[in-house]
Scaffold this motif. Structure first.
Motif, mmCIF file in Angstrom:
data_model
loop_
_atom_site.group_PDB
_atom_site.id
_atom_site.type_symbol
_atom_site.label_atom_id
_atom_site.label_comp_id
_atom_site.label_asym_id
_atom_site.label_seq_id
_atom_site.Cartn_x
_atom_site.Cartn_y
_atom_site.Cartn_z
ATOM 1 N N VAL A 117 4.664 133.003 26.589
ATOM 2 C CA VAL A 117 4.934 131.563 26.477
ATOM 3 C C VAL A 117 5.061 130.947 27.863
ATOM 4 C CG1 VAL A 117 6.586 129.831 25.666
ATOM 5 C CG2 VAL A 117 6.010 131.783 24.215
ATOM 6 N N ARG A 118 4.460 129.768 28.039
ATOM 7 C CA ARG A 118 4.529 129.059 29.311
ATOM 8 C C ARG A 118 5.134 127.672 29.191
ATOM 9 N NH1 ARG A 118 -1.189 130.655 32.321
ATOM 10 N NH2 ARG A 118 -0.985 132.920 32.036
ATOM 11 N N CYS A 119 5.270 127.169 27.965
ATOM 12 C CA CYS A 119 5.864 125.844 27.770
ATOM 13 C C CYS A 119 6.353 125.735 26.330
ATOM 14 C CB CYS A 119 4.832 124.751 28.063
ATOM 15 S SG CYS A 119 5.530 123.084 28.109
ATOM 16 N N VAL A 120 7.475 125.053 26.153
ATOM 17 C CA VAL A 120 8.053 124.819 24.820
ATOM 18 C C VAL A 120 8.066 123.321 24.556
ATOM 19 C CG1 VAL A 120 10.132 124.994 23.396
ATOM 20 C CG2 VAL A 120 9.488 126.895 24.902
ATOM 21 N N VAL A 121 7.613 122.931 23.363
ATOM 22 C CA VAL A 121 7.702 121.546 22.917
ATOM 23 C C VAL A 121 8.796 121.475 21.862
ATOM 24 C CG1 VAL A 121 6.553 119.642 21.742
ATOM 25 C CG2 VAL A 121 5.300 121.015 23.418
ATOM 26 N N LEU A 122 9.808 120.645 22.100
ATOM 27 C CA LEU A 122 10.912 120.465 21.162
ATOM 28 C C LEU A 122 10.678 119.167 20.404
ATOM 29 C CD1 LEU A 122 13.664 121.320 20.055
ATOM 30 C CD2 LEU A 122 14.731 120.174 22.000
ATOM 31 N N ALA A 123 10.495 119.264 19.081
ATOM 32 C CA ALA A 123 10.159 118.106 18.265
ATOM 33 C C ALA A 123 11.045 118.066 17.027
ATOM 34 C CB ALA A 123 8.687 118.161 17.862
ATOM 35 N N ALA A 124 10.869 117.032 16.213
ATOM 36 C CA ALA A 124 11.664 116.891 14.996
ATOM 37 C C ALA A 124 10.847 116.231 13.905
ATOM 38 C CB ALA A 124 12.932 116.078 15.269
ATOM 39 N N GLU A 125 11.187 116.548 12.682
ATOM 40 C CA GLU A 125 10.603 115.889 11.518
ATOM 41 C C GLU A 125 11.518 114.749 11.081
ATOM 42 O OE1 GLU A 125 7.760 116.398 10.146
ATOM 43 O OE2 GLU A 125 7.136 118.316 11.013
ATOM 44 N N GLY A 126 11.003 113.885 10.214
ATOM 45 C CA GLY A 126 11.848 112.885 9.586
ATOM 46 C C GLY A 126 11.947 111.576 10.335
ATOM 47 N N ARG A 127 13.050 110.870 10.078
ATOM 48 C CA ARG A 127 13.207 109.500 10.540
ATOM 49 C C ARG A 127 13.494 109.383 12.031
ATOM 50 N NH1 ARG A 127 17.876 107.752 6.712
ATOM 51 N NH2 ARG A 127 17.958 106.024 8.192
ATOM 52 N N GLY A 128 14.069 110.405 12.627
ATOM 53 C CA GLY A 128 14.395 110.343 14.040
ATOM 54 C C GLY A 128 14.547 111.721 14.638
ATOM 55 N N PHE A 129 14.604 111.775 15.945
ATOM 56 C CA PHE A 129 14.672 113.048 16.665
ATOM 57 C C PHE A 129 15.988 113.780 16.410
ATOM 58 C CE2 PHE A 129 15.795 115.407 20.574
ATOM 59 C CZ PHE A 129 14.713 116.278 20.651
ATOM 60 N N ASN A 130 17.099 113.078 16.561
ATOM 61 C CA ASN A 130 18.402 113.728 16.396
ATOM 62 C C ASN A 130 19.494 112.674 16.304
ATOM 63 O OD1 ASN A 130 21.006 115.128 17.401
ATOM 64 N ND2 ASN A 130 19.619 116.842 17.094
ATOM 65 N N ALA A 131 20.400 112.829 15.336
ATOM 66 C CA ALA A 131 21.525 111.904 15.178
ATOM 67 C C ALA A 131 22.853 112.560 15.527
ATOM 68 C CB ALA A 131 21.568 111.363 13.750
ATOM 69 N N GLY A 132 22.795 113.683 16.255
ATOM 70 C CA GLY A 132 24.031 114.319 16.694
ATOM 71 C C GLY A 132 24.553 115.335 15.697
ATOM 72 N N VAL A 133 25.862 115.482 15.666
ATOM 73 C CA VAL A 133 26.491 116.471 14.788
ATOM 74 C C VAL A 133 26.681 115.891 13.390
ATOM 75 C CG1 VAL A 133 27.686 117.549 16.726
ATOM 76 C CG2 VAL A 133 28.843 115.778 15.391
ATOM 77 N N ASP A 134 26.888 116.784 12.432
ATOM 78 C CA ASP A 134 27.141 116.385 11.052
ATOM 79 C C ASP A 134 28.607 115.950 10.944
ATOM 80 O OD1 ASP A 134 27.594 116.151 8.343
ATOM 81 O OD2 ASP A 134 26.458 117.947 7.810
ATOM 82 N N ILE A 135 28.843 114.638 10.981
ATOM 83 C CA ILE A 135 30.200 114.105 10.958
ATOM 84 C C ILE A 135 30.934 114.512 9.681
ATOM 85 C CG2 ILE A 135 31.585 111.992 10.914
ATOM 86 C CD1 ILE A 135 30.453 112.557 13.626
ATOM 87 N N LYS A 136 30.231 114.535 8.557
ATOM 88 C CA LYS A 136 30.891 114.860 7.295
ATOM 89 C C LYS A 136 31.416 116.288 7.279
ATOM 90 C CE LYS A 136 28.854 111.427 4.251
ATOM 91 N NZ LYS A 136 28.160 111.182 2.955
ATOM 92 N N GLU A 137 30.714 117.178 7.965
ATOM 93 C CA GLU A 137 31.192 118.557 8.062
ATOM 94 C C GLU A 137 32.545 118.593 8.766
ATOM 95 O OE1 GLU A 137 29.154 122.823 9.123
ATOM 96 O OE2 GLU A 137 28.854 121.185 10.568
ATOM 97 N N MET A 138 32.688 117.800 9.814
ATOM 98 C CA MET A 138 33.974 117.729 10.528
ATOM 99 C C MET A 138 35.046 117.071 9.677
ATOM 100 S SD MET A 138 33.192 116.799 14.469
ATOM 101 C CE MET A 138 32.081 117.777 15.449
ATOM 102 N N GLN A 139 34.681 116.012 8.977
ATOM 103 C CA GLN A 139 35.670 115.299 8.162
ATOM 104 C C GLN A 139 36.226 116.190 7.058
ATOM 105 O OE1 GLN A 139 33.134 111.918 7.185
ATOM 106 N NE2 GLN A 139 34.433 110.553 8.399
#
Length: 268
Positions: free
Chosen positions: A54-76
């Motif tokens: 491997v010489r390069c990694v592409v970090l991507a995401a599916e869905g509505r957005g790249f990342n919304a952070g942590v799962d707040i409900k899990e913490m709650q």
């Protein structure tokens, strides 16, 4: 759903894609990652970097957005049961994922669409290059979530005073604004995002693999900020906010219709 790894050269049949690995995050509805998701992401990036082909990694995401952070409900749920285990685990999980991107032996390109918030900033701020779609927005709504952290990484994307203003207000910056600051390599229409990220990845992967790894280590070695230590320092204040009760007070307002989605806040 979860974290997956693919090889564009095998999926698309392009010889020029050889040496590129794509790591994709998919946690519907908004890519707010649970604790295990952060560890899975860290493991996937580390495995890609350790592969000598491997010489390069592409970090991507599916869905509505790249990342919304942590799962707040899990913490709650955990806090309601009288514990801080989910918070501590999320702190460690985020730190591991951010560090995996930063310390990956080969360059990491973040392909960002939609919203990139909270922990998403930690990932993107530690990446080597960022390609974004025209609809991408970047920000830290931590003060709205009863948390702190990732200013270390936002400071790698925008100038110091803008970082502070964005942090205090929980506002976001557009992909075009970050491109103007030089932290986003290219801004493209959403349907061109992955192609644009792979174009840059191919150019990088065409270099000698051994030299690329040396170059990554050298660039990390001359960084003026120890990003892992800096982020861990910030996390101490997140935990203090939780012990004092102020985090719960703010987090309990999270989820009102005008501010949140089912799992993570995505408002601009």
């Amino acid at each position: 759903m979860g974290v997956s790894t693919s090889r564009p050269d095998q999926d698309r049949g392009h010889a020029a894609d050889r040496g590129i690995v794509q790591v994709t995050v998919d946690f519907p509805p908004v890519n707010a990652l649970p604790v295990q998701g952060w560890y899975d992401l860290a493991d996937a990036v580390r495995a890609a970097g350790r592969d000598p082909e491997v010489r390069c990694v592409v970090l991507a995401a599916e869905g509505r957005g790249f990342n919304a952070g942590v799962d707040i409900k899990e913490m709650q749920r955990d806090t309601a049961a009288g514990g801080h285990g989910a918070l501590i685990s999320a702190n460690y999980g985020c730190a591991e994922a951010f560090a995996a991107v930063y310390a990956c032996e080969v360059p990491v390109i973040a392909a960002v669409h939609g919203f990139c918030l909270g922990g998403g900033i930690g990932l993107v701020g530690n990446a080597d290059a960022v390609v974004a779609s025209e609809d991408a927005v970047f920000g830290l709504p931590e003060l709205d979530r009863g948390a702190l952290g990732a200013a270390t990484h936002l400071a790698r994307l925008v100038p110091q005073h803008l970082m502070r203003a964005l942090y205090y207000t929980s506002r976001t910056a557009t992909a075009a604004e970050l491109h103007a600051h030089g932290s986003v390599w290219k801004v493209v229409p959403r349907d061109r995002l992955l192609d644009a990220a792979l174009e840059l990845a191919r150019e990088i992967a065409a270099k000698d693999g051994s030299l690329l790894r040396l170059a990554k280590a050298a660039l990390n070695g001359i960084d003026p900020v120890d990003v892992r230590r800096s982020y861990r320092f910030e996390q101490g204040f997140t935990f203090e906010a939780n012990l004092s009760g102020v985090a719960d007070r703010v987090r309990d307002t999270f989820g009102t219709p005008h501010r949140a989605t089912e799992e993570g806040e995505v408002r601009p």
